[in-house]
Structure formats: C-alpha cells, structure tokens
Design a protein around this motif. Structure first.
Motif, PDB file in Angstrom:
ATOM      1  N   ILE A 128      -9.003   2.862   4.255  1.00  0.00           N
ATOM      2  CA  ILE A 128      -8.255   1.894   3.463  1.00  0.00           C
ATOM      3  C   ILE A 128      -7.529   0.909   4.381  1.00  0.00           C
ATOM      4  O   ILE A 128      -7.515  -0.305   4.127  1.00  0.00           O
ATOM      5  CB  ILE A 128      -7.250   2.601   2.543  1.00  0.00           C
TER       6      ILE A 128
ATOM      7  N   ASP B 101     -11.543   0.780  -7.641  1.00  0.00           N
ATOM      8  CA  ASP B 101     -11.444   1.418  -6.336  1.00  0.00           C
ATOM      9  C   ASP B 101     -11.507   0.340  -5.257  1.00  0.00           C
ATOM     10  O   ASP B 101     -12.265  -0.633  -5.381  1.00  0.00           O
ATOM     11  CB  ASP B 101     -12.595   2.400  -6.122  1.00  0.00           C
ATOM     12  N   LEU B 102     -10.720   0.513  -4.202  1.00  0.00           N
ATOM     13  CA  LEU B 102     -10.761  -0.431  -3.090  1.00  0.00           C
ATOM     14  C   LEU B 102     -11.895  -0.030  -2.151  1.00  0.00           C
ATOM     15  O   LEU B 102     -11.794   0.943  -1.410  1.00  0.00           O
ATOM     16  CB  LEU B 102      -9.426  -0.441  -2.342  1.00  0.00           C
TER      17      LEU B 102
ATOM     18  N   VAL C  49      -1.908  -1.166  -3.752  1.00  0.00           N
ATOM     19  CA  VAL C  49      -2.936  -0.150  -3.558  1.00  0.00           C
ATOM     20  C   VAL C  49      -2.210   1.191  -3.534  1.00  0.00           C
ATOM     21  O   VAL C  49      -1.367   1.433  -2.669  1.00  0.00           O
ATOM     22  CB  VAL C  49      -3.734  -0.364  -2.265  1.00  0.00           C
TER      23      VAL C  49
ATOM     24  N   TRP D 191       0.858  -1.186   0.000  1.00  0.00           N
ATOM     25  CA  TRP D 191       0.000   0.000   0.000  1.00  0.00           C
ATOM     26  C   TRP D 191       0.891   1.231   0.000  1.00  0.00           C
ATOM     27  O   TRP D 191       1.746   1.393   0.874  1.00  0.00           O
ATOM     28  CB  TRP D 191      -0.908  -0.018   1.232  1.00  0.00           C
TER      29      TRP D 191
ATOM     30  N   LEU E 285      -9.542  -6.900  -3.859  1.00  0.00           N
ATOM     31  CA  LEU E 285      -8.140  -7.284  -3.955  1.00  0.00           C
ATOM     32  C   LEU E 285      -7.952  -8.673  -4.546  1.00  0.00           C
ATOM     33  O   LEU E 285      -6.824  -9.081  -4.830  1.00  0.00           O
ATOM     34  CB  LEU E 285      -7.488  -7.258  -2.566  1.00  0.00           C
TER      35      LEU E 285
ATOM     36  N   LYS F  57      -6.988   3.113  -5.324  1.00  0.00           N
ATOM     37  CA  LYS F  57      -7.299   2.118  -6.351  1.00  0.00           C
ATOM     38  C   LYS F  57      -6.383   0.908  -6.222  1.00  0.00           C
ATOM     39  O   LYS F  57      -5.223   1.033  -5.813  1.00  0.00           O
ATOM     40  CB  LYS F  57      -7.156   2.711  -7.759  1.00  0.00           C
ATOM     41  N   VAL F  58      -6.919  -0.245  -6.594  1.00  0.00           N
ATOM     42  CA  VAL F  58      -6.129  -1.469  -6.658  1.00  0.00           C
ATOM     43  C   VAL F  58      -5.419  -1.514  -8.011  1.00  0.00           C
ATOM     44  O   VAL F  58      -6.051  -1.359  -9.058  1.00  0.00           O
ATOM     45  CB  VAL F  58      -7.029  -2.709  -6.495  1.00  0.00           C
TER      46      VAL F  58
ATOM     47  N   THR G 131       0.088  -7.265  -6.192  1.00  0.00           N
ATOM     48  CA  THR G 131      -1.014  -6.340  -5.941  1.00  0.00           C
ATOM     49  C   THR G 131      -0.538  -5.117  -5.168  1.00  0.00           C
ATOM     50  O   THR G 131       0.122  -5.236  -4.138  1.00  0.00           O
ATOM     51  CB  THR G 131      -2.131  -7.040  -5.156  1.00  0.00           C
TER      52      THR G 131
END
Length: 315
Positions: free
Chosen positions: A95, A298-299, A277, A65, A305, A282-283, A275
């Motif tokens: 988040i 968008d997360l 963020v 992240w 995810l 956004k992912v 992955t």
C-alpha cells in the motif's frame, strides 16, 4: 527564518505548495520545481490557501492512510471503524508503494495509533520516496520514546489534543495522556521535527481554543489545526457536540496566536470528499458534507484514488 520541507506541483497553471504540518495547500506566486522542496515557513504562510474543491484535478492533494485500527486510548470522537481488519506487514508495504506513486502532495499516516506499528518509520520513508511529503498523526503517548527514529521518515508530526490542560484533555482521552502528549511534542521538536497540534473542536472544548494556541507556542509547535468534529465512527454518537461551520469560523476569529504559531480551521465543507485509505486497504471518501464516509474500492493501483471528474475538467 525556519526552512522546512514542502511539496509542490503545478495544476492548470496554478502553482501549488503543500504544507505537511498544517495539512494545507497554498497558491505560490511563481513556479517551483515539482516534488519535495525546502522553503521558508513564514513566506509560505503568506500565500493564499487553495482547497481541493476549487481545483479540477483527479489526483487528491493529500491522502490519509490509517494502516492500524488498534489504539492504546479510547476516544469518544474517534473517526475510525473498529470493525475494519488490519492488513499484515507485507501488505502495508505494498500500500505504501502505491501511495508513494499516486502523485498526491501529502501523505499522512494515522490510525488507530500509528506509533504502535513497528514498521512505521519504514512506511514513512516509503511514502516520502515518491516525491511528496509524509506526516504522521498520533495521540503522542509513545512519541517521546520514538521521536528520534521518525527523523528522516516524516516531514511533520501531528499530535492530537482535546484540551489545553491535563484536566480537560484527560477527561476525554484518559489519565496521563496529556502529559505524555506534551512530552512527545517536546521530544519531537527537540529532534527537529515540525509539530502541529490537532484539536478536535466540540461544544464542550471550544472555550479552550485560545489556551491551546498559547500552549502550542510554549511547546514549540508550529501551530494548531482546529478540526470540526465529524459524526463518523464513534463520533456518530456525539452529534450534540457538533458546531456549525459558521459557529466554528466565528470562534476561530477570536483566537489570537502569539509569535510564530499559526492557526487554521478545517471545516466540514473542507473535509467533504477527503480521501482515506483504511487498514483494510480500501479507499474511503467523506460524503454528504463530511457527515458520512463510504468505501469505494480496494486500492490496487494509484488510479483507484482518483476523484470524480469535475464539470469542465480533464480526466
């Protein structure tokens, strides 16, 4: 014996243990209680590594992240997209809550430079509250000043170095950055935080691989992760610096770590489908052999995810 925090879960009968310092998942020989656990570092290192691409799981093993785009340094190989907008503090807390509940074994806060965030420790504690491990990746400039407050918020700190000396590192990151990073590593180790050195591997700094492994032992770091440079963000302009995975693997084979220092290589093959963020909430996911990164959605919920279902896997 060094006992520190790891995270575990069982997937399809495979007992997984995630190391938040080395950012590496291993296959344990026996079942462990799910969630955070404290294990002997040397014992865990003796277990075989297992990678996301080998597992039929929808939940990523680990997620990066990057809640901040701002940075006090300007590095030519930076992966971040400087055009991405940063969410405000309240949105960052939201988040963090989603990530904490997503089931990933490891959650890392990167950037930009995360130590510029006043609420960094709060975010780390929130991530760790979900039962996984939390880590922070930093350029180290402000680490000596803030190391004490990171205790209890993060299970490991990763510090980026691009060379084993001030001359080689500062040529890339700027004057004084090497000494500040080393000072930060010493302070974090003194506070009891496991520290892993991140070394972005390029043609121009490949000759320093052994020296940075030696430096890790001198500073008290747990080890070095050599990261294959990715042509993403600022790094897209440095394709001539890229080593092939085969070249990088051969170079790693010549490194001889001393004492308890461990070394590993994150190839582009391993980095593919990783992955992320970003600061816009956004992912994003690495694609095309980690040659590009693409925004997905968008997360809003943990399911955002999830990885694509592999053939024969159960969603």
């Amino acid at each position: 014996m060094t006992v520190r925090a790891f995270a575990s879960r069982t997937e399809a009968g495979i007992h997984l243990v995630y190391d938040p310092a080395a950012e590496l998942t291993r296959r344990a020989p026996q079942s462990l209680p799910p969630g955070r656990c404290f294990l002997d570092d040397a014992q865990v290192r003796s277990w075989p590594a297992v990678y996301q691409r080998e597992l039929a799981t929808r939940v990523p093993l680990n997620v990066c992240w990057s809640p901040i785009v701002r940075c006090n340094l300007v590095c030519p190989q930076c992966l971040d997209d400087k055009s991405v907008a940063e969410l405000r503090r309240g949105h960052r807390a939201r988040i963090a809550g989603i990530l904490a509940g997503c089931g990933a074994l490891g959650l890392d806060i990167s950037g930009g430079e995360p130590l510029l965030l006043p609420d960094l420790s709060d975010l780390g504690r929130a991530l760790r509250g979900g039962g996984g491990t939390s880590s922070c990746t930093t350029n180290g400039w402000h680490l000596a000043r803030r190391a004490g407050e990171l205790v209890g918020a993060f299970d490991a700190i990763r510090v980026s170095l691009d060379g084993p000396s001030a001359g080689s590192h500062d040529r890339i990151r700027g004057d004084g950055s090497f000494e500040r990073a080393c000072e930060g590593i010493r302070a974090a180790v003194h506070c009891g935080l496991p520290v892993q050195i991140h070394y972005t591997l390029m043609r121009s700094n490949a000759a320093g691989m052994q020296a940075v492994a030696d430096l890790a032992g001198t500073l008290g770091a747990t080890g070095v992760t050599y990261l294959q440079m990715l042509p993403i963000g600022e790094g897209a302009a440095l394709r001539e610096e890229m080593l092939s995975d085969a070249e990088a693997t051969a170079l790693l084979g010549a490194v001889r770590p001393r004492g308890e220092v461990s070394v590993r290589l994150r190839t582009r093959e391993i980095a593919d489908h990783f992955t992320v963020v970003r600061a816009d909430g956004k992912v994003w996911r690495n694609t095309d052999g980690a040659q590009r990164i693409a925004a997905l959605t968008d997360l809003r919920v943990p399911g955002d995810l999830h990885l694509p279902a592999l053939e024969g896997s159960t969603p």
